[in-house]
Design an enzyme around this catalytic site. Structure first.
Site, PDB file in Angstrom:
ATOM      1  N   ASP A 171       0.854  -1.191   0.000  1.00 44.54           N
ATOM      2  CA  ASP A 171       0.000   0.000   0.000  1.00 44.54           C
ATOM      3  C   ASP A 171       0.889   1.240   0.000  1.00 44.54           C
ATOM      4  O   ASP A 171       1.884   1.320   0.713  1.00 44.54           O
ATOM      5  CB  ASP A 171      -0.918  -0.009   1.235  1.00 44.54           C
ATOM      6  CG  ASP A 171      -2.077   0.975   1.105  1.00 44.54           C
ATOM      7  OD1 ASP A 171      -3.229   0.512   1.054  1.00 44.54           O
ATOM      8  OD2 ASP A 171      -1.828   2.201   1.053  1.00 44.54           O
ATOM      9  N   ASN A 208     -12.745  -3.293   2.656  1.00 46.45           N
ATOM     10  CA  ASN A 208     -13.771  -2.251   2.740  1.00 46.45           C
ATOM     11  C   ASN A 208     -14.679  -2.366   1.529  1.00 46.45           C
ATOM     12  O   ASN A 208     -14.200  -2.476   0.394  1.00 46.45           O
ATOM     13  CB  ASN A 208     -13.113  -0.866   2.786  1.00 46.45           C
ATOM     14  CG  ASN A 208     -12.288  -0.673   4.037  1.00 46.45           C
ATOM     15  OD1 ASN A 208     -12.694  -1.077   5.128  1.00 46.45           O
ATOM     16  ND2 ASN A 208     -11.112  -0.067   3.901  1.00 46.45           N
ATOM     17  N   GLY A 233     -15.602   3.056   3.762  1.00 43.11           N
ATOM     18  CA  GLY A 233     -14.451   3.866   3.366  1.00 43.11           C
ATOM     19  C   GLY A 233     -13.723   3.344   2.151  1.00 43.11           C
ATOM     20  O   GLY A 233     -12.552   3.682   1.939  1.00 43.11           O
ATOM     21  N   GLN A 234     -14.399   2.527   1.334  1.00 41.05           N
ATOM     22  CA  GLN A 234     -13.730   2.046   0.114  1.00 41.05           C
ATOM     23  C   GLN A 234     -13.436   3.226  -0.806  1.00 41.05           C
ATOM     24  O   GLN A 234     -14.345   3.984  -1.161  1.00 41.05           O
ATOM     25  CB  GLN A 234     -14.603   1.011  -0.606  1.00 41.05           C
ATOM     26  CG  GLN A 234     -13.910   0.422  -1.833  1.00 41.05           C
ATOM     27  CD  GLN A 234     -14.722  -0.679  -2.516  1.00 41.05           C
ATOM     28  OE1 GLN A 234     -15.877  -0.922  -2.174  1.00 41.05           O
ATOM     29  NE2 GLN A 234     -14.104  -1.324  -3.488  1.00 41.05           N
ATOM     30  N   SER A 235     -12.166   3.391  -1.165  1.00 36.59           N
ATOM     31  CA  SER A 235     -11.787   4.530  -2.003  1.00 36.59           C
ATOM     32  C   SER A 235     -11.354   4.101  -3.406  1.00 36.59           C
ATOM     33  O   SER A 235     -11.261   4.939  -4.300  1.00 36.59           O
ATOM     34  CB  SER A 235     -10.664   5.327  -1.338  1.00 36.59           C
ATOM     35  OG  SER A 235      -9.513   4.528  -1.164  1.00 36.59           O
ATOM     36  N   HIS A 254     -10.227  -5.350  -3.078  1.00 33.52           N
ATOM     37  CA  HIS A 254      -8.880  -5.536  -2.524  1.00 33.52           C
ATOM     38  C   HIS A 254      -8.971  -5.941  -1.067  1.00 33.52           C
ATOM     39  O   HIS A 254      -9.830  -5.465  -0.326  1.00 33.52           O
ATOM     40  CB  HIS A 254      -8.017  -4.280  -2.680  1.00 33.52           C
ATOM     41  CG  HIS A 254      -8.675  -3.001  -2.243  1.00 33.52           C
ATOM     42  ND1 HIS A 254      -9.627  -2.363  -3.004  1.00 33.52           N
ATOM     43  CD2 HIS A 254      -8.536  -2.259  -1.117  1.00 33.52           C
ATOM     44  CE1 HIS A 254     -10.043  -1.278  -2.382  1.00 33.52           C
ATOM     45  NE2 HIS A 254      -9.402  -1.187  -1.217  1.00 33.52           N
ATOM     46  N   LEU A 255      -8.073  -6.821  -0.680  1.00 32.74           N
ATOM     47  CA  LEU A 255      -7.910  -7.193   0.721  1.00 32.74           C
ATOM     48  C   LEU A 255      -6.706  -6.443   1.254  1.00 32.74           C
ATOM     49  O   LEU A 255      -5.633  -6.469   0.643  1.00 32.74           O
ATOM     50  CB  LEU A 255      -7.662  -8.706   0.862  1.00 32.74           C
ATOM     51  CG  LEU A 255      -8.676  -9.642   0.195  1.00 32.74           C
ATOM     52  CD1 LEU A 255      -8.282 -11.097   0.458  1.00 32.74           C
ATOM     53  CD2 LEU A 255     -10.081  -9.374   0.693  1.00 32.74           C
ATOM     54  N   HIS A 256      -6.888  -5.751   2.372  1.00 29.67           N
ATOM     55  CA  HIS A 256      -5.743  -5.166   3.077  1.00 29.67           C
ATOM     56  C   HIS A 256      -5.162  -6.258   3.985  1.00 29.67           C
ATOM     57  O   HIS A 256      -5.907  -6.880   4.758  1.00 29.67           O
ATOM     58  CB  HIS A 256      -6.182  -4.011   3.981  1.00 29.67           C
ATOM     59  CG  HIS A 256      -6.733  -2.815   3.261  1.00 29.67           C
ATOM     60  ND1 HIS A 256      -5.977  -1.681   3.013  1.00 29.67           N
ATOM     61  CD2 HIS A 256      -7.958  -2.571   2.753  1.00 29.67           C
ATOM     62  CE1 HIS A 256      -6.727  -0.785   2.389  1.00 29.67           C
ATOM     63  NE2 HIS A 256      -7.930  -1.293   2.216  1.00 29.67           N
TER      64      HIS A 256
HETATM   65  P1  AMP Z   1      -9.672   1.434   0.417  1.00 29.17           P
HETATM   66  O1  AMP Z   1      -9.733   2.785   1.083  1.00 29.17           O
HETATM   67  O2  AMP Z   1     -10.068   0.289   1.303  1.00 29.17           O
HETATM   68  O3  AMP Z   1     -10.405   1.430  -0.904  1.00 29.17           O
HETATM   69  O4  AMP Z   1      -8.142   1.170   0.105  1.00 29.17           O
HETATM   70  C1  AMP Z   1      -7.487   1.684  -1.007  1.00 29.17           C
HETATM   71  C2  AMP Z   1      -6.031   1.669  -0.671  1.00 29.17           C
HETATM   72  O5  AMP Z   1      -5.292   1.843  -1.867  1.00 29.17           O
HETATM   73  C3  AMP Z   1      -5.588   2.765   0.296  1.00 29.17           C
HETATM   74  O6  AMP Z   1      -5.048   2.171   1.473  1.00 29.17           O
HETATM   75  C4  AMP Z   1      -4.539   3.533  -0.495  1.00 29.17           C
HETATM   76  O7  AMP Z   1      -3.459   3.963   0.284  1.00 29.17           O
HETATM   77  C5  AMP Z   1      -4.115   2.507  -1.537  1.00 29.17           C
HETATM   78  N1  AMP Z   1      -3.573   3.055  -2.779  1.00 29.17           N
HETATM   79  C6  AMP Z   1      -4.104   4.039  -3.544  1.00 29.17           C
HETATM   80  N2  AMP Z   1      -3.338   4.236  -4.638  1.00 29.17           N
HETATM   81  C7  AMP Z   1      -2.322   3.344  -4.563  1.00 29.17           C
HETATM   82  C8  AMP Z   1      -1.200   3.030  -5.402  1.00 29.17           C
HETATM   83  N3  AMP Z   1      -0.971   3.699  -6.565  1.00 29.17           N
HETATM   84  N4  AMP Z   1      -0.340   2.077  -5.003  1.00 29.17           N
HETATM   85  C9  AMP Z   1      -0.543   1.395  -3.846  1.00 29.17           C
HETATM   86  N5  AMP Z   1      -1.598   1.637  -3.025  1.00 29.17           N
HETATM   87  C10 AMP Z   1      -2.462   2.582  -3.374  1.00 29.17           C
END
Ligand code: AMP
Length: 115
Positions: A30, A88, A94-96, A101-103
């Site tokens: 990440d 998420n 808070g999915q962005s 994706h799995l953290h």
């Molecule tokens: P979420 O908020 O659960 O959707 O997680 C999205 C994750 O993607 C966040 O933890 C960001 O820090 C990560 N992220 C966004 N852009 C990148 C990237 N280019 N490379 C690696 N991680 C990223």
């Protein structure tokens, strides 16, 4: 999928610190790590979120993605002290990035409940 950040990482169009790859999945660090080890584990094919992984294909995808995440965590040396896997789904969570994706978080003590 066009305009999907994580599809572009799968395609090699955007750089990422990849730690594990298979035909169907990818694990990379990440960019904004919340723990000493913070991986994102994604399917190679575009699925927006867990709620979109439906039917027999979706079940297979989720099962293999979780197994892939566990293998990646193990390779990062996280088995002994443990780790957390979080996904998420949707705005309240808070999915962005709208690519499933799995953290995988490890290397420090976690608290509960999450914020
Ligand atoms: P979420 O908020 O659960 O959707 O997680 C999205 C994750 O993607 C966040 O933890 C960001 O820090 C990560 N992220 C966004 N852009 C990148 C990237 N280019 N490379 C690696 N991680 C990223």
């Amino acid at each position: 999928m066009a305009d999907c950040l994580f599809c572009k990482i799968v395609a090699g169009e955007i750089p990422a610190r990849i730690v594990k790859r298979s035909e169907d999945a990818l694990a990379f660090r990440d960019i904004d790590a919340k723990a000493p080890v913070h991986l994102l584990v994604i399917p190679a094919r575009h699925v927006a979120a867990v709620r979109d992984a439906t039917g027999a294909d979706g079940e297979r995808l989720l099962g293999s993605l979780l197994a892939f995440a566990a293998a990646a965590a193990s390779e990062q040396g996280l088995d002994g002290e443990g780790y957390r896997i979080v996904t998420n789904t949707g705005r309240n969570a808070g999915q962005s990035v709208d690519h499933l994706h799995l953290h995988v978080l490890g290397g420090r003590k976690m608290t509960w409940p999450p914020g």
